[in-house]
Scaffold this motif. Structure first.
Motif, PDB file in Angstrom:
ATOM      1  N   ILE A  90      34.205  44.507  42.346  1.00  0.00           N
ATOM      2  CA  ILE A  90      32.754  44.588  42.294  1.00  0.00           C
ATOM      3  C   ILE A  90      32.295  43.721  41.135  1.00  0.00           C
ATOM      4  CG2 ILE A  90      30.754  46.090  41.996  1.00  0.00           C
ATOM      5  CD1 ILE A  90      32.262  46.857  44.476  1.00  0.00           C
ATOM      6  N   ALA A  91      31.366  42.817  41.401  1.00  0.00           N
ATOM      7  CA  ALA A  91      30.866  41.920  40.363  1.00  0.00           C
ATOM      8  C   ALA A  91      29.404  41.610  40.645  1.00  0.00           C
ATOM      9  CB  ALA A  91      31.673  40.635  40.347  1.00  0.00           C
ATOM     10  N   ILE A  92      28.717  41.114  39.624  1.00  0.00           N
ATOM     11  CA  ILE A  92      27.352  40.645  39.807  1.00  0.00           C
ATOM     12  C   ILE A  92      27.420  39.134  40.017  1.00  0.00           C
ATOM     13  CG2 ILE A  92      25.083  40.348  38.761  1.00  0.00           C
ATOM     14  CD1 ILE A  92      25.594  42.955  37.243  1.00  0.00           C
ATOM     15  N   ALA A  93      26.880  38.698  41.143  1.00  0.00           N
ATOM     16  CA  ALA A  93      26.814  37.270  41.462  1.00  0.00           C
ATOM     17  C   ALA A  93      25.542  37.043  42.273  1.00  0.00           C
ATOM     18  CB  ALA A  93      28.040  36.830  42.246  1.00  0.00           C
ATOM     19  N   LYS A  94      24.919  35.923  42.048  1.00  0.00           N
ATOM     20  CA  LYS A  94      23.676  35.593  42.771  1.00  0.00           C
ATOM     21  C   LYS A  94      22.622  36.676  42.572  1.00  0.00           C
ATOM     22  CE  LYS A  94      26.282  32.983  46.159  1.00  0.00           C
ATOM     23  NZ  LYS A  94      26.691  32.857  47.553  1.00  0.00           N
ATOM     24  N   GLY A  95      22.633  37.310  41.391  1.00  0.00           N
ATOM     25  CA  GLY A  95      21.617  38.284  41.045  1.00  0.00           C
ATOM     26  C   GLY A  95      21.768  39.659  41.649  1.00  0.00           C
ATOM     27  N   ARG A  96      22.921  39.930  42.281  1.00  0.00           N
ATOM     28  CA  ARG A  96      23.115  41.271  42.857  1.00  0.00           C
ATOM     29  C   ARG A  96      24.585  41.645  42.833  1.00  0.00           C
ATOM     30  NH1 ARG A  96      21.270  43.171  47.339  1.00  0.00           N
ATOM     31  NH2 ARG A  96      19.487  41.834  47.528  1.00  0.00           N
ATOM     32  N   LEU A  97      24.832  42.938  43.071  1.00  0.00           N
ATOM     33  CA  LEU A  97      26.212  43.404  43.171  1.00  0.00           C
ATOM     34  C   LEU A  97      26.865  42.802  44.406  1.00  0.00           C
ATOM     35  CD1 LEU A  97      26.174  47.216  42.298  1.00  0.00           C
ATOM     36  CD2 LEU A  97      27.118  45.359  40.956  1.00  0.00           C
ATOM     37  N   GLN A  98      28.112  42.401  44.238  1.00  0.00           N
ATOM     38  CA  GLN A  98      28.886  41.826  45.335  1.00  0.00           C
ATOM     39  C   GLN A  98      30.203  42.595  45.432  1.00  0.00           C
ATOM     40  OE1 GLN A  98      28.084  38.773  47.103  1.00  0.00           O
ATOM     41  NE2 GLN A  98      26.096  38.722  46.104  1.00  0.00           N
ATOM     42  N   LEU A  99      30.675  42.779  46.634  1.00  0.00           N
ATOM     43  CA  LEU A  99      31.950  43.452  46.888  1.00  0.00           C
ATOM     44  C   LEU A  99      32.918  42.452  47.500  1.00  0.00           C
ATOM     45  CD1 LEU A  99      33.784  46.008  47.428  1.00  0.00           C
ATOM     46  CD2 LEU A  99      32.706  46.086  49.664  1.00  0.00           C
ATOM     47  N   ARG A 100      34.126  42.443  46.963  1.00  0.00           N
ATOM     48  CA  ARG A 100      35.214  41.678  47.579  1.00  0.00           C
ATOM     49  C   ARG A 100      36.365  42.656  47.765  1.00  0.00           C
ATOM     50  NH1 ARG A 100      36.574  35.971  46.693  1.00  0.00           N
ATOM     51  NH2 ARG A 100      35.101  36.198  44.994  1.00  0.00           N
ATOM     52  N   LEU A 101      36.883  42.697  48.967  1.00  0.00           N
ATOM     53  CA  LEU A 101      37.990  43.578  49.298  1.00  0.00           C
ATOM     54  C   LEU A 101      39.205  42.714  49.572  1.00  0.00           C
ATOM     55  CD1 LEU A 101      39.046  46.411  49.879  1.00  0.00           C
ATOM     56  CD2 LEU A 101      38.169  46.183  52.184  1.00  0.00           C
ATOM     57  N   GLY A 102      40.208  42.797  48.701  1.00  0.00           N
ATOM     58  CA  GLY A 102      41.420  41.992  48.863  1.00  0.00           C
ATOM     59  C   GLY A 102      41.100  40.510  48.824  1.00  0.00           C
ATOM     60  N   ASP A 103      41.542  39.774  49.823  1.00  0.00           N
ATOM     61  CA  ASP A 103      41.333  38.331  49.886  1.00  0.00           C
ATOM     62  C   ASP A 103      40.100  37.946  50.700  1.00  0.00           C
ATOM     63  OD1 ASP A 103      43.606  37.896  48.370  1.00  0.00           O
ATOM     64  OD2 ASP A 103      44.909  37.763  50.124  1.00  0.00           O
ATOM     65  N   GLN A 104      39.291  38.909  51.088  1.00  0.00           N
ATOM     66  CA  GLN A 104      38.099  38.620  51.882  1.00  0.00           C
ATOM     67  C   GLN A 104      37.033  37.954  51.012  1.00  0.00           C
ATOM     68  OE1 GLN A 104      36.709  42.204  53.757  1.00  0.00           O
ATOM     69  NE2 GLN A 104      38.667  42.615  54.734  1.00  0.00           N
ATOM     70  N   PRO A 105      36.060  37.312  51.636  1.00  0.00           N
ATOM     71  CA  PRO A 105      34.951  36.745  50.857  1.00  0.00           C
ATOM     72  C   PRO A 105      34.090  37.848  50.263  1.00  0.00           C
ATOM     73  CG  PRO A 105      34.570  36.454  53.209  1.00  0.00           C
ATOM     74  CD  PRO A 105      35.950  37.025  53.058  1.00  0.00           C
ATOM     75  N   GLN A 106      33.235  37.483  49.294  1.00  0.00           N
ATOM     76  CA  GLN A 106      32.309  38.439  48.696  1.00  0.00           C
ATOM     77  C   GLN A 106      31.185  38.756  49.677  1.00  0.00           C
ATOM     78  OE1 GLN A 106      30.881  36.647  45.062  1.00  0.00           O
ATOM     79  NE2 GLN A 106      32.233  37.926  43.850  1.00  0.00           N
ATOM     80  N   PHE A 107      30.758  40.008  49.654  1.00  0.00           N
ATOM     81  CA  PHE A 107      29.611  40.437  50.449  1.00  0.00           C
ATOM     82  C   PHE A 107      28.619  41.130  49.526  1.00  0.00           C
ATOM     83  CE2 PHE A 107      33.049  40.450  53.629  1.00  0.00           C
ATOM     84  CZ  PHE A 107      32.484  39.608  54.573  1.00  0.00           C
ATOM     85  N   PRO A 108      27.312  40.881  49.687  1.00  0.00           N
ATOM     86  CA  PRO A 108      26.319  41.549  48.838  1.00  0.00           C
ATOM     87  C   PRO A 108      26.202  43.028  49.176  1.00  0.00           C
ATOM     88  CG  PRO A 108      25.237  40.179  50.472  1.00  0.00           C
ATOM     89  CD  PRO A 108      26.711  39.931  50.606  1.00  0.00           C
ATOM     90  N   LEU A 109      25.957  43.812  48.134  1.00  0.00           N
ATOM     91  CA  LEU A 109      25.701  45.244  48.285  1.00  0.00           C
ATOM     92  C   LEU A 109      24.202  45.478  48.139  1.00  0.00           C
ATOM     93  CD1 LEU A 109      28.582  46.700  46.097  1.00  0.00           C
ATOM     94  CD2 LEU A 109      28.390  46.811  48.571  1.00  0.00           C
ATOM     95  N   PHE A 110      23.644  46.302  49.014  1.00  0.00           N
ATOM     96  CA  PHE A 110      22.217  46.610  48.994  1.00  0.00           C
ATOM     97  C   PHE A 110      22.042  48.073  48.605  1.00  0.00           C
ATOM     98  CE2 PHE A 110      22.916  43.094  51.832  1.00  0.00           C
ATOM     99  CZ  PHE A 110      21.921  42.196  51.459  1.00  0.00           C
ATOM    100  N   ALA A 111      21.146  48.325  47.641  1.00  0.00           N
ATOM    101  CA  ALA A 111      20.982  49.664  47.078  1.00  0.00           C
ATOM    102  C   ALA A 111      20.194  50.588  47.996  1.00  0.00           C
ATOM    103  CB  ALA A 111      20.289  49.579  45.728  1.00  0.00           C
TER     104      ALA A 111
END
Length: 69
Positions: free
Chosen positions: A5-26
């Motif tokens: 879990i990291a902040i990128a592009k101004g929002r929380l992003q989730l990366r699971l294993g080797d998958q790409p990052q996906f934005p998390l929406f609150a």
């Protein structure tokens, strides 16, 4: 399996294993969802209010992962 879990592009992003990052929406301060897949994340807070773990809710299953620094 590691959840990153990291902040990128101004929002929380989730990366699971080797998958790409996906934005998390609150949904709330501790509940988030993904638009790319049908999944939700709940952060479990410790007594100080810091995220101590997360729970991935997907496909009728819950997977908990403790925080690793």
């Amino acid at each position: 399996m590691l959840f990153d879990i990291a902040i990128a592009k101004g929002r929380l992003q989730l990366r699971l294993g080797d998958q790409p990052q996906f934005p998390l929406f609150a949904e709330s301060e501790t509940k988030f969802y993904l638009e790319a897949v049908d999944a939700q994340i709940t952060f479990v807070l410790d007594a100080t209010g810091k995220a101590a773990a997360l729970v991935l809710h997907q496909g009728g299953r819950d997977q908990q992962a403790a925080r690793i620094e």
